[in-house]
Design a protein around this motif. Structure first.
Motif, PDB file in Angstrom:
ATOM      1  N   SER A  14      30.310 149.693 147.897  1.00 49.08           N
ATOM      2  CA  SER A  14      30.445 148.252 147.690  1.00 49.08           C
ATOM      3  C   SER A  14      31.005 147.938 146.307  1.00 49.08           C
ATOM      4  CB  SER A  14      29.091 147.569 147.877  1.00 49.08           C
ATOM      5  OG  SER A  14      28.164 148.103 146.950  1.00 49.08           O
ATOM      6  N   ASN A  15      30.984 148.895 145.380  1.00 46.46           N
ATOM      7  CA  ASN A  15      31.522 148.711 144.032  1.00 46.46           C
ATOM      8  C   ASN A  15      32.622 149.736 143.773  1.00 46.46           C
ATOM      9  OD1 ASN A  15      29.732 146.633 143.376  1.00 46.46           O
ATOM     10  ND2 ASN A  15      28.158 148.085 142.758  1.00 46.46           N
ATOM     11  N   PRO A  16      33.805 149.528 144.354  1.00 45.38           N
ATOM     12  CA  PRO A  16      34.865 150.512 144.129  1.00 45.38           C
ATOM     13  C   PRO A  16      35.298 150.512 142.665  1.00 45.38           C
ATOM     14  CG  PRO A  16      35.749 148.581 145.207  1.00 45.38           C
ATOM     15  CD  PRO A  16      34.248 148.399 145.138  1.00 45.38           C
ATOM     16  N   GLU A  17      35.878 151.633 142.253  1.00 49.69           N
ATOM     17  CA  GLU A  17      36.360 151.727 140.876  1.00 49.69           C
ATOM     18  C   GLU A  17      37.484 150.727 140.662  1.00 49.69           C
ATOM     19  OE1 GLU A  17      37.314 155.587 139.419  1.00 49.69           O
ATOM     20  OE2 GLU A  17      35.791 156.528 140.667  1.00 49.69           O
ATOM     21  N   PRO A  18      37.547 150.117 139.474  1.00 47.14           N
ATOM     22  CA  PRO A  18      38.647 149.178 139.207  1.00 47.14           C
ATOM     23  C   PRO A  18      39.971 149.929 139.175  1.00 47.14           C
ATOM     24  CG  PRO A  18      37.375 149.601 137.216  1.00 47.14           C
ATOM     25  CD  PRO A  18      36.657 150.284 138.346  1.00 47.14           C
ATOM     26  N   PRO A  19      41.061 149.241 139.447  1.00 49.72           N
ATOM     27  CA  PRO A  19      42.360 149.923 139.403  1.00 49.72           C
ATOM     28  C   PRO A  19      42.648 150.437 137.993  1.00 49.72           C
ATOM     29  CG  PRO A  19      42.630 147.549 139.722  1.00 49.72           C
ATOM     30  CD  PRO A  19      41.159 147.842 139.768  1.00 49.72           C
ATOM     31  N   ALA A  20      43.328 151.567 137.927  1.00 46.44           N
ATOM     32  CA  ALA A  20      43.653 152.168 136.623  1.00 46.44           C
ATOM     33  C   ALA A  20      44.618 151.257 135.875  1.00 46.44           C
ATOM     34  CB  ALA A  20      44.260 153.540 136.821  1.00 46.44           C
ATOM     35  N   ARG A  21      44.367 151.092 134.598  1.00 44.09           N
ATOM     36  CA  ARG A  21      45.250 150.291 133.750  1.00 44.09           C
ATOM     37  C   ARG A  21      46.253 151.191 133.061  1.00 44.09           C
ATOM     38  NH1 ARG A  21      41.669 147.156 129.698  1.00 44.09           N
ATOM     39  NH2 ARG A  21      39.844 148.095 130.582  1.00 44.09           N
ATOM     40  N   ALA A  22      47.393 150.612 132.740  1.00 47.02           N
ATOM     41  CA  ALA A  22      48.396 151.352 131.973  1.00 47.02           C
ATOM     42  C   ALA A  22      47.809 151.617 130.589  1.00 47.02           C
ATOM     43  CB  ALA A  22      49.672 150.538 131.863  1.00 47.02           C
ATOM     44  N   PRO A  23      48.096 152.786 130.012  1.00 49.31           N
ATOM     45  CA  PRO A  23      47.556 153.064 128.677  1.00 49.31           C
ATOM     46  C   PRO A  23      48.098 152.076 127.651  1.00 49.31           C
ATOM     47  CG  PRO A  23      49.074 154.794 129.383  1.00 49.31           C
ATOM     48  CD  PRO A  23      48.914 153.850 130.532  1.00 49.31           C
ATOM     49  N   ALA A  24      47.227 151.705 126.731  1.00 50.88           N
ATOM     50  CA  ALA A  24      47.629 150.775 125.678  1.00 50.88           C
ATOM     51  C   ALA A  24      48.585 151.472 124.709  1.00 50.88           C
ATOM     52  CB  ALA A  24      46.392 150.288 124.925  1.00 50.88           C
ATOM     53  N   ALA A  25      49.415 150.685 124.069  1.00 47.36           N
ATOM     54  CA  ALA A  25      50.335 151.232 123.071  1.00 47.36           C
ATOM     55  C   ALA A  25      49.513 151.787 121.917  1.00 47.36           C
ATOM     56  CB  ALA A  25      51.269 150.146 122.573  1.00 47.36           C
ATOM     57  N   PRO A  26      49.925 152.921 121.346  1.00 45.03           N
ATOM     58  CA  PRO A  26      49.148 153.492 120.241  1.00 45.03           C
ATOM     59  C   PRO A  26      49.194 152.573 119.017  1.00 45.03           C
ATOM     60  CG  PRO A  26      51.202 154.695 120.541  1.00 45.03           C
ATOM     61  CD  PRO A  26      51.095 153.709 121.666  1.00 45.03           C
ATOM     62  N   SER A  27      48.098 152.584 118.257  1.00 46.67           N
ATOM     63  CA  SER A  27      48.064 151.802 117.031  1.00 46.67           C
ATOM     64  C   SER A  27      49.012 152.445 116.019  1.00 46.67           C
ATOM     65  CB  SER A  27      46.646 151.760 116.467  1.00 46.67           C
ATOM     66  OG  SER A  27      46.263 153.037 115.996  1.00 46.67           O
ATOM     67  N   ALA A  28      49.301 151.721 114.951  1.00 48.05           N
ATOM     68  CA  ALA A  28      50.187 152.247 113.909  1.00 48.05           C
ATOM     69  C   ALA A  28      49.597 153.525 113.305  1.00 48.05           C
ATOM     70  CB  ALA A  28      50.402 151.197 112.825  1.00 48.05           C
ATOM     71  N   GLU A  29      48.276 153.546 113.126  1.00 50.51           N
ATOM     72  CA  GLU A  29      47.628 154.736 112.556  1.00 50.51           C
ATOM     73  C   GLU A  29      47.730 155.923 113.515  1.00 50.51           C
ATOM     74  OE1 GLU A  29      43.205 156.177 111.088  1.00 50.51           O
ATOM     75  OE2 GLU A  29      43.663 154.034 111.125  1.00 50.51           O
ATOM     76  N   ASP A  30      47.509 155.662 114.818  1.00 56.35           N
ATOM     77  CA  ASP A  30      47.637 156.732 115.808  1.00 56.35           C
ATOM     78  C   ASP A  30      49.074 157.249 115.865  1.00 56.35           C
ATOM     79  OD1 ASP A  30      44.967 156.553 116.479  1.00 56.35           O
ATOM     80  OD2 ASP A  30      45.318 155.317 118.264  1.00 56.35           O
ATOM     81  N   GLN A  31      50.036 156.341 115.797  1.00 55.00           N
ATOM     82  CA  GLN A  31      51.440 156.750 115.840  1.00 55.00           C
ATOM     83  C   GLN A  31      51.795 157.583 114.613  1.00 55.00           C
ATOM     84  OE1 GLN A  31      53.677 156.275 118.428  1.00 55.00           O
ATOM     85  NE2 GLN A  31      54.835 157.752 117.240  1.00 55.00           N
ATOM     86  N   HIS A  32      51.278 157.188 113.448  1.00 52.23           N
ATOM     87  CA  HIS A  32      51.543 157.935 112.213  1.00 52.23           C
ATOM     88  C   HIS A  32      50.959 159.345 112.318  1.00 52.23           C
ATOM     89  CE1 HIS A  32      52.315 158.656 107.989  1.00 52.23           C
ATOM     90  NE2 HIS A  32      51.052 158.989 107.820  1.00 52.23           N
ATOM     91  N   SER A  33      49.714 159.435 112.815  1.00 52.97           N
ATOM     92  CA  SER A  33      49.090 160.747 112.982  1.00 52.97           C
ATOM     93  C   SER A  33      49.889 161.607 113.945  1.00 52.97           C
ATOM     94  CB  SER A  33      47.664 160.593 113.501  1.00 52.97           C
ATOM     95  OG  SER A  33      46.856 159.952 112.552  1.00 52.97           O
ATOM     96  N   SER A  34      50.347 161.007 115.023  1.00 49.48           N
ATOM     97  CA  SER A  34      51.149 161.740 116.004  1.00 49.48           C
ATOM     98  C   SER A  34      52.457 162.219 115.378  1.00 49.48           C
ATOM     99  CB  SER A  34      51.437 160.850 117.211  1.00 49.48           C
ATOM    100  OG  SER A  34      52.208 161.527 118.160  1.00 49.48           O
ATOM    101  N   ASP A  35      53.083 161.353 114.576  1.00 52.14           N
ATOM    102  CA  ASP A  35      54.333 161.740 113.898  1.00 52.14           C
ATOM    103  C   ASP A  35      54.096 162.898 112.930  1.00 52.14           C
ATOM    104  OD1 ASP A  35      55.675 159.764 115.284  1.00 52.14           O
ATOM    105  OD2 ASP A  35      55.667 158.333 113.606  1.00 52.14           O
TER     106      ASP A  35
END
Length: 55
Positions: A14-35
């Motif tokens: 009766s409580n199915p899982e919600p549909p998967a959401r697209a991943p959020a864009a990485p934050s500036a800090e996450d992008q810097h770490s990835s770079d």
């Protein structure tokens, strides 16, 4: 007589899982770490050496 049918298909919950959401864009800090990690990987040679991450 047994009420359970062995070949019956279970009902959906009766409580199915919600549909998967697209991943959020990485934050500036996450992008810097990835770079930084990408650059460190490019600078690491040969492949057997550990990734050289500097600050």
């Amino acid at each position: 007589m047994d009420d359970k049918v062995p070949h019956a298909v279970p009902r959906p919950s009766s409580n199915p899982e919600p549909p998967a959401r697209a991943p959020a864009a990485p934050s500036a800090e996450d992008q810097h770490s990835s770079d930084l990690l990408d650059e460190a990987l490019d600078e690491t040679f040969p492949a057997s050496d550990p990734v050289a991450v500097g600050h």
